[in-house]
Design a protein around this motif. Structure first.
Motif, PDB file in Angstrom:
ATOM      1  N   UNK A 238      -7.652 -85.690  66.353  1.00  0.00           N
ATOM      2  CA  UNK A 238      -6.209 -85.947  66.424  1.00  0.00           C
ATOM      3  C   UNK A 238      -5.940 -87.434  66.597  1.00  0.00           C
ATOM      4  N   UNK A 239      -6.682 -88.085  67.477  1.00  0.00           N
ATOM      5  CA  UNK A 239      -6.479 -89.514  67.720  1.00  0.00           C
ATOM      6  C   UNK A 239      -6.887 -90.343  66.511  1.00  0.00           C
ATOM      7  N   UNK A 240      -7.898 -89.924  65.815  1.00  0.00           N
ATOM      8  CA  UNK A 240      -8.314 -90.652  64.606  1.00  0.00           C
ATOM      9  C   UNK A 240      -7.189 -90.651  63.578  1.00  0.00           C
ATOM     10  N   UNK A 241      -6.572 -89.495  63.373  1.00  0.00           N
ATOM     11  CA  UNK A 241      -5.482 -89.402  62.393  1.00  0.00           C
ATOM     12  C   UNK A 241      -4.264 -90.200  62.835  1.00  0.00           C
ATOM     13  N   UNK A 242      -4.085 -90.347  64.157  1.00  0.00           N
ATOM     14  CA  UNK A 242      -2.959 -91.137  64.666  1.00  0.00           C
ATOM     15  C   UNK A 242      -2.918 -92.530  64.065  1.00  0.00           C
ATOM     16  N   UNK A 243      -4.080 -93.137  63.904  1.00  0.00           N
ATOM     17  CA  UNK A 243      -4.133 -94.552  63.516  1.00  0.00           C
ATOM     18  C   UNK A 243      -3.978 -94.762  62.013  1.00  0.00           C
ATOM     19  N   UNK A 244      -3.752 -93.657  61.279  1.00  0.00           N
ATOM     20  CA  UNK A 244      -3.405 -93.754  59.868  1.00  0.00           C
ATOM     21  C   UNK A 244      -2.020 -93.156  59.617  1.00  0.00           C
ATOM     22  N   UNK A 245      -1.304 -92.896  60.697  1.00  0.00           N
ATOM     23  CA  UNK A 245       0.042 -92.360  60.600  1.00  0.00           C
ATOM     24  C   UNK A 245       1.002 -93.482  60.205  1.00  0.00           C
TER      25      UNK A 245
END
Length: 546
Positions: free
Chosen positions: A280-287
């Motif tokens: 979840x946190x990994x995807x945050x940084x490509x939001x």
């Protein structure tokens, strides 16, 4: 005819000389603007002086006067404070500045802007190395030097984020001639840059290691043709990192103490939950909403805008298309893509989401992606050139409004996060105090709980602004004749000053509430000064006459 021909040659030379002069003036103008926005009202904006700034300032002041940190460790690699450790670059860089200019807030904050502007210059040189377009390099360097992702952080000295950016850009810059031209001197300089990034901030250590792995994967067999340069780079990097490696091997557990409290597994969840949190946190940084619209919600990290300017969004999209299109042909494009994929590595291992500072190391790669998109547009059809012109006009307005907002609205919104009212009241009490008087401080005046030594945090403010000599503090702590914590059973029997807040925080059924501070005042207390708090109530300074 000869005279006309000569005249023609002179005219072309005149245009060429004026073109060079125009470019020089452009670069100088952009540099002056970058310096101005980094230095203007540096002591006042952001208001306050956060605990990390005070800790770094104390460490530098202690090294300057004693050659050791506040715990007596002589010239340490890492500086202990708050049961945590600060990295060395900012602390040691401040020492000569304080020796010359003293210990003012602007002096303490100057290194952030210095390193950010230096990183912008390094990024401009990097763009020139990559694409050989000097105007694109100049504007790219300026945008990087005022990027919202980094600019608010560059106007304080809470950590070594800006030297980390400089190290990444510097290392990448000299990696290009090292491996393109098989230059061993460039390989040594590249290793120095990457090592500098790892010394600057703990987030840089993991991500730089991953960037170098990404570089190896991107160049794969091409490295074998440059094995001498690769060996020189590797040996130099190990040599530069050896002092830190030895310290980490001896004291690794202490250096990771803070990470153990903020990691995604700090509360001992199951393996499945840990994996879910990381994903979840990994995807945050490509939001895109996070990257281009909202940014970090912490006002110390961000002024309420995206990490990147909004005008960069179409350029990033086009740049990603270009990187993928030429992925197989260009190893540097492969390196950028691989770096983008791993840049959130340090951030995703911590419990916080959408954390801009722990992911700041990705800024050079996002910006380079936008640069690749801009260059591709410029080299294509006229319609795409018109798009660039439109984006340039939009960028001028967006950047101007960003600074207008930063210097007008942002100073008010960041006060609470920076403990500005507490600092104002503390400085006022110190100014009112005479040599023989004590400043008693109520626990209500401290934004976070402290013990009788004002630890774990706010002792750093008292040491710094109370001008307590480093040797004296190291020997006996906060001198009671200067500052004391005022408890319910304390009696003030000599002329003194009392600092407190009119409202106190309590937790009622799990909810934070503010109530009137009903603790009785000492006899003879006379209200002398009121300072509005950044929230309910006010700070009050009382004169105690007996």
């Amino acid at each position: 005819m000869q005279n006309n021909k000569t005249s023609g040659i002179d005219f072309k030379r005149f245009l060429h000389d004026n073109g060079r002069m125009f470019f020089i003036c452009l670069c100088f103008g952009l540099f002056i603007i970058a310096c101005f926005v980094h230095c203007w009202q540096l002591a006042a904006i952001p208001a306050g002086f956060y605990i990390d700034e005070a800790a770094i300032a104390n460490s530098s002041w202690s090294v300057l006067h004693t050659g050791a940190d506040e715990y007596g460790t002589r010239l340490p690699m890492f500086f202990r404070c708050f049961d945590n450790y600060h990295d060395p670059v900012m602390v040691y860089f401040l020492v000569p500045l304080m020796a010359v200019f003293g210990k003012g807030i602007a002096v303490v904050r100057f290194p952030g802007g210095f390193f950010h502007i230096a990183a912008g210059i390094a990024f401009a040189c990097l763009v020139w190395r990559m694409f050989r377009n000097k105007y694109l390099a100049a504007f790219s360097g300026f945008i990087f030097a005022v990027l919202p992702w980094a600019f608010p952080l560059s106007r304080n000295t809470s950590a070594g984020y800006m030297p980390m950016l400089l190290g990444i850009c510097f290392g990448w810059l000299f990696m290009i001639p090292a491996f393109n031209r098989k230059s061993c001197p460039a390989a040594i300089l590249s290793a120095l840059g990457w090592a500098f990034a790892m010394y600057s901030h703990n987030c840089g250590r993991l991500t730089v290691a991953l960037y170098l792995i990404a570089f190896g994967l991107a160049f794969n067999f091409l490295i074998l043709k440059r094995w001498k340069v690769f060996v020189m780079f590797s040996v130099s990097l190990i040599a530069f990192m050896l002092p830190m490696i030895l310290v980490v091997l001896r004291r690794g557990a202490a250096l990771t103490q803070r990470f153990s409290t903020i990691s995604v597994w700090h509360d001992s969840p199951g393996t499945r939950e840990v994996v879910n949190r990381i994903v979840v946190r990994y995807l945050d940084y490509f939001n895109p909403y996070f990257v281009f619209i909202t940014g970090d919600s912490n006002p110390r990290h961000n002024s309420g805008v995206g990490l990147l300017f909004l005008f960069m969004l179409p350029l990033v999209i086009i740049g990603l298309y270009v990187l993928v299109k030429y992925f197989l042909r260009n190893p540097w494009y492969r390196f950028i893509i691989a770096a983008l994929l791993v840049y959130p590595a340090a951030a995703i291992l911590t419990v916080d989401r959408f954390h801009s500072t722990r992911s700041l190391n990705g800024a050079p790669f996002w910006c380079m992606t936008a640069v690749a998109g801009a260059l591709w547009c410029w080299r294509r059809r006229e319609k795409l050139k018109l798009l660039l012109v439109a984006l340039a006009i939009f960028a001028a307005g967006e950047v101007s409004y960003y600074f207008y907002d930063y210097f007008t609205a942002y100073p008010k919104s960041v006060r609470g996060a920076n403990d500005a009212a507490m600092l104002d009241s503390l400085q006022a009490a110190v100014k009112l105090r005479k040599n023989s008087e004590t400043v008693w401080i109520c626990p209500s005046a401290m934004p976070m709980r402290v013990n009788h030594n004002f630890k774990p945090y706010y002792y750093s403010h008292l040491v710094y602004f109370g001008n307590i000599p480093p040797k004296q503090y190291r020997k006996s702590g906060i001198p009671p004749e200067k500052f004391r914590l005022y408890g319910a059973r304390d009696k003030i029997t000599a002329p003194a000053w009392l600092l407190r807040r009119s409202m106190v925080r309590i937790f009622n059924n799990g909810r934070l509430e503010w109530i009137y501070n009903g603790r009785p005042l000492p006899k003879g207390a006379e209200l002398k000064l009121k300072i509005p708090a950044d929230g309910p109530g006010e700070y009050q300074i009382y004169r105690i006459k007996e």
